[in-house]
Design a protein around this motif. Structure first.
Motif, PDB file in Angstrom:
ATOM      1  N   HIS A  76      51.369  61.938  41.216  1.00  0.00           N
ATOM      2  CA  HIS A  76      50.922  60.266  41.201  1.00  0.00           C
ATOM      3  C   HIS A  76      49.991  60.376  39.782  1.00  0.00           C
ATOM      4  N   TYR A  77      50.635  59.338  38.966  1.00  0.00           N
ATOM      5  CA  TYR A  77      49.979  59.111  37.822  1.00  0.00           C
ATOM      6  C   TYR A  77      49.606  57.607  37.772  1.00  0.00           C
ATOM      7  N   ASP A  78      48.399  57.140  36.944  1.00  0.00           N
ATOM      8  CA  ASP A  78      47.927  55.907  36.792  1.00  0.00           C
ATOM      9  C   ASP A  78      47.520  55.718  35.223  1.00  0.00           C
ATOM     10  N   PHE A  79      48.040  54.754  34.609  1.00  0.00           N
ATOM     11  CA  PHE A  79      47.621  54.626  33.065  1.00  0.00           C
ATOM     12  C   PHE A  79      47.253  53.232  32.908  1.00  0.00           C
ATOM     13  N   ALA A  80      46.038  52.939  32.394  1.00  0.00           N
ATOM     14  CA  ALA A  80      45.321  51.531  32.594  1.00  0.00           C
ATOM     15  C   ALA A  80      44.813  51.173  31.409  1.00  0.00           C
ATOM     16  N   PHE A  81      44.645  49.802  31.036  1.00  0.00           N
ATOM     17  CA  PHE A  81      43.802  49.255  29.834  1.00  0.00           C
ATOM     18  C   PHE A  81      43.114  48.157  30.350  1.00  0.00           C
ATOM     19  N   TYR A  82      41.705  48.194  30.456  1.00  0.00           N
ATOM     20  CA  TYR A  82      41.113  47.047  31.169  1.00  0.00           C
ATOM     21  C   TYR A  82      40.235  46.415  30.167  1.00  0.00           C
ATOM     22  N   LEU A  83      40.498  45.052  29.753  1.00  0.00           N
ATOM     23  CA  LEU A  83      39.652  44.263  28.965  1.00  0.00           C
ATOM     24  C   LEU A  83      38.381  44.168  29.049  1.00  0.00           C
ATOM     25  N   ALA A  84      37.993  43.809  30.403  1.00  0.00           N
ATOM     26  CA  ALA A  84      36.466  43.719  30.719  1.00  0.00           C
ATOM     27  C   ALA A  84      36.339  44.291  32.239  1.00  0.00           C
ATOM     28  N   ASP A  85      34.900  44.229  32.553  1.00  0.00           N
ATOM     29  CA  ASP A  85      34.769  44.722  34.027  1.00  0.00           C
ATOM     30  C   ASP A  85      34.612  43.660  34.880  1.00  0.00           C
ATOM     31  N   ASP A  86      34.774  42.379  34.505  1.00  0.00           N
ATOM     32  CA  ASP A  86      34.854  41.417  35.203  1.00  0.00           C
ATOM     33  C   ASP A  86      35.412  40.103  34.704  1.00  0.00           C
ATOM     34  N   TRP A  87      35.690  38.861  35.439  1.00  0.00           N
ATOM     35  CA  TRP A  87      35.962  37.567  34.803  1.00  0.00           C
ATOM     36  C   TRP A  87      34.753  37.059  33.662  1.00  0.00           C
ATOM     37  N   GLY A  88      35.386  36.349  32.936  1.00  0.00           N
ATOM     38  CA  GLY A  88      34.537  35.611  32.031  1.00  0.00           C
ATOM     39  C   GLY A  88      34.082  36.367  30.776  1.00  0.00           C
ATOM     40  N   GLY A  89      33.206  35.796  30.092  1.00  0.00           N
ATOM     41  CA  GLY A  89      32.894  36.363  28.831  1.00  0.00           C
ATOM     42  C   GLY A  89      31.299  36.936  28.812  1.00  0.00           C
ATOM     43  N   SER A  90      30.759  37.210  29.993  1.00  0.00           N
ATOM     44  CA  SER A  90      29.514  37.623  29.816  1.00  0.00           C
ATOM     45  C   SER A  90      29.162  38.332  31.227  1.00  0.00           C
ATOM     46  N   SER A  91      30.105  38.246  32.121  1.00  0.00           N
ATOM     47  CA  SER A  91      29.634  38.606  33.405  1.00  0.00           C
ATOM     48  C   SER A  91      29.797  40.368  33.518  1.00  0.00           C
ATOM     49  N   THR A  92      29.058  40.919  34.079  1.00  0.00           N
ATOM     50  CA  THR A  92      29.031  42.304  34.211  1.00  0.00           C
ATOM     51  C   THR A  92      28.916  42.774  35.743  1.00  0.00           C
ATOM     52  N   ASP A  93      29.098  41.702  36.690  1.00  0.00           N
ATOM     53  CA  ASP A  93      29.081  42.083  37.910  1.00  0.00           C
ATOM     54  C   ASP A  93      30.366  42.555  38.532  1.00  0.00           C
ATOM     55  N   THR A  94      30.386  43.745  38.759  1.00  0.00           N
ATOM     56  CA  THR A  94      31.770  44.347  39.513  1.00  0.00           C
ATOM     57  C   THR A  94      31.481  44.668  40.979  1.00  0.00           C
ATOM     58  N   LEU A  95      30.632  43.806  41.414  1.00  0.00           N
ATOM     59  CA  LEU A  95      30.593  43.891  43.042  1.00  0.00           C
ATOM     60  C   LEU A  95      30.268  45.250  43.630  1.00  0.00           C
ATOM     61  N   ASP A  96      30.973  45.950  43.967  1.00  0.00           N
ATOM     62  CA  ASP A  96      30.552  47.286  44.781  1.00  0.00           C
ATOM     63  C   ASP A  96      29.912  48.351  43.787  1.00  0.00           C
ATOM     64  N   ASP A  97      30.088  48.128  42.434  1.00  0.00           N
ATOM     65  CA  ASP A  97      29.460  48.875  41.412  1.00  0.00           C
ATOM     66  C   ASP A  97      27.939  48.648  41.531  1.00  0.00           C
ATOM     67  N   ASN A  98      27.621  47.567  41.900  1.00  0.00           N
ATOM     68  CA  ASN A  98      26.121  47.215  42.336  1.00  0.00           C
ATOM     69  C   ASN A  98      25.098  47.651  41.200  1.00  0.00           C
ATOM     70  N   GLY A  99      25.390  46.825  39.943  1.00  0.00           N
ATOM     71  CA  GLY A  99      24.589  46.901  39.028  1.00  0.00           C
ATOM     72  C   GLY A  99      24.287  48.095  37.958  1.00  0.00           C
ATOM     73  N   HIS A 100      25.488  48.866  37.771  1.00  0.00           N
ATOM     74  CA  HIS A 100      25.335  49.910  37.069  1.00  0.00           C
ATOM     75  C   HIS A 100      26.061  49.803  35.756  1.00  0.00           C
ATOM     76  N   TRP A 101      26.387  48.886  35.176  1.00  0.00           N
ATOM     77  CA  TRP A 101      26.990  48.684  33.781  1.00  0.00           C
ATOM     78  C   TRP A 101      26.534  47.431  33.174  1.00  0.00           C
ATOM     79  N   GLY A 102      25.256  47.669  32.982  1.00  0.00           N
ATOM     80  CA  GLY A 102      24.407  46.590  31.932  1.00  0.00           C
ATOM     81  C   GLY A 102      24.133  45.141  32.850  1.00  0.00           C
TER      82      GLY A 102
END
Length: 363
Positions: A161-187
């Motif tokens: 099984h393979y996955d290849f991905a490119f993610y523009l940002a970790d959440d919606w919007g231009g300043s959100s860093t809230d990825t829900l279950d990551d619970n405050g670990h990305w700034g």
């Protein structure tokens, strides 16, 4: 200890995470459904909590939409909206500014029987997920349930099984860093956020009982300290080598993770932090299915490798049991940890114990 309690202030309910299915048969029917969860927590080290006998908290309503865009077409979709204090979202750092958020929302295109391209907010293919997101995630801290916004291509070929991905940002919007279950670990919305992240994942199913995988991710960190042009003046890298096993009713998981994070200059200088933060993680899960019961133990460890760090290797353990009563599950878990990982990926020390009993149901 202050950082540990702040990190645990948003939480601590249940969310069970499953890998997104690849096969056509798994996504053949369109569904719209909803669920509710709530949590009882008892904190032995908090006098006000013990005086009250614990508290019921983290209530949430969850709405799901999954399936095919057409009855027999190649277009797929999946979305999950969470509403309420138990939605795992942080109003100060999310795109809604409130206690509701889209945990995921993607549209997919399938060709053949073995490939899917997803566009939107989807799960980063990195290592494995715990039986119960919280408190089993523990010191995975930002590398457990990562849901970012971008493109992901998934493919299966024989036992691979393979996955290849490119993610523009970790959440919606231009300043959100809230990825829900990551619970405050990305700034945060006032420090930095994760952007322009490349991800590769490969899993080899050696036989019916054992599989070995390798996940890689590398990207940029965008300065949100107030610099007008918000430069990408930081970077992040991580890899995970992992194992999955299933022998009759027994299941096993293990992983080794290395993380490196070069913080944006304006942030590390103003906050008096190291420019580069490094640590190693170990995670393991062992469990046993017995009818409607599942017994499990999650264990994680984090070893700081940051220059000048005074923290020792920290550990966390969660023995737990869950019961499938039909429309949902009941979880009973006890968390013990002597350390944490903060918003910058830095390991710190601090004792924390908690008993959690979680109840959910789904329509």
């Amino acid at each position: 200890m202050q950082c540990l309690q702040k990190r645990l202030a948003y939480p601590l309910a249940f969310f069970s995470l499953m890998a997104e299915p690849l096969s056509a048969s798994a996504e053949a029917e369109s569904t719209l459904s909803a669920g509710v969860w709530g949590n009882y927590k008892y904190l032995p080290g908090d006098k006000s909590n013990t005086n009250s006998g614990g508290e019921f908290t983290d209530e949430a309503l969850i709405i799901y939409a999954d399936g095919d865009a057409q009855d027999e077409g190649d277009w797929l979709y999946s979305a999950e909206m969470r509403i309420g204090p138990g939605s795992f979202t942080d109003p100060d750092n999310n795109s809604s500014g409130s206690e509701f958020a889209l945990h995921k929302a993607w549209v997919g295109w399938r060709w053949g029987e073995n490939s899917i391209l997803r566009v939107g907010k989807s799960q980063i293919p990195f290592g494995w997920k715990t039986s119960n997101f919280w408190p089993g995630d523990m010191l995975l801290a930002g590398y457990g349930d990562q849901m970012d916004v971008g493109l992901k291509l998934s493919h299966e070929h024989q036992q691979f099984h393979y996955d290849f991905a490119f993610y523009l940002a970790d959440d919606w919007g231009g300043s959100s860093t809230d990825t829900l279950d990551d619970n405050g670990h990305w700034g945060s919305s006032t420090t930095y956020r994760k952007v322009q992240t490349w991800v590769a994942n490969g899993l080899w199913q050696a036989n019916e009982q054992h599989a070995i995988g390798l996940s890689l991710q590398s990207g940029q960190l965008q300065d949100l300290t107030g610099t007008p042009d918000k430069p990408t003046s930081g970077a992040h890298q991580a890899f995970a080598l992992y194992y999955l096993g299933e022998i009759d009713n027994l299941f096993l998981k293990a992983s080794y993770i290395q993380q490196s994070r070069d913080l944006p200059k304006a942030h590390w200088q103003s906050a008096l932090l190291p420019e580069t933060i490094k640590n190693n993680r170990l995670a393991a899960e062992i469990g046993y299915h017995w009818g409607p019961w599942t017994f499990y133990l999650d264990a994680t460890a984090a070893q700081p490798k940051t220059k000048g760090s005074r923290a020792d290797t920290v550990t966390a353990y969660v023995p737990g049991v869950k019961y499938d009563y039909g429309p949902g599950w009941i979880y009973v878990e006890y968390l013990q940890q002597n350390g944490f990982v903060d918003r910058n990926g830095q390991v710190g020390e601090g004792d924390f114990d908690a008993l959690y009993i979680t109840l959910d149901f789904y329509l």
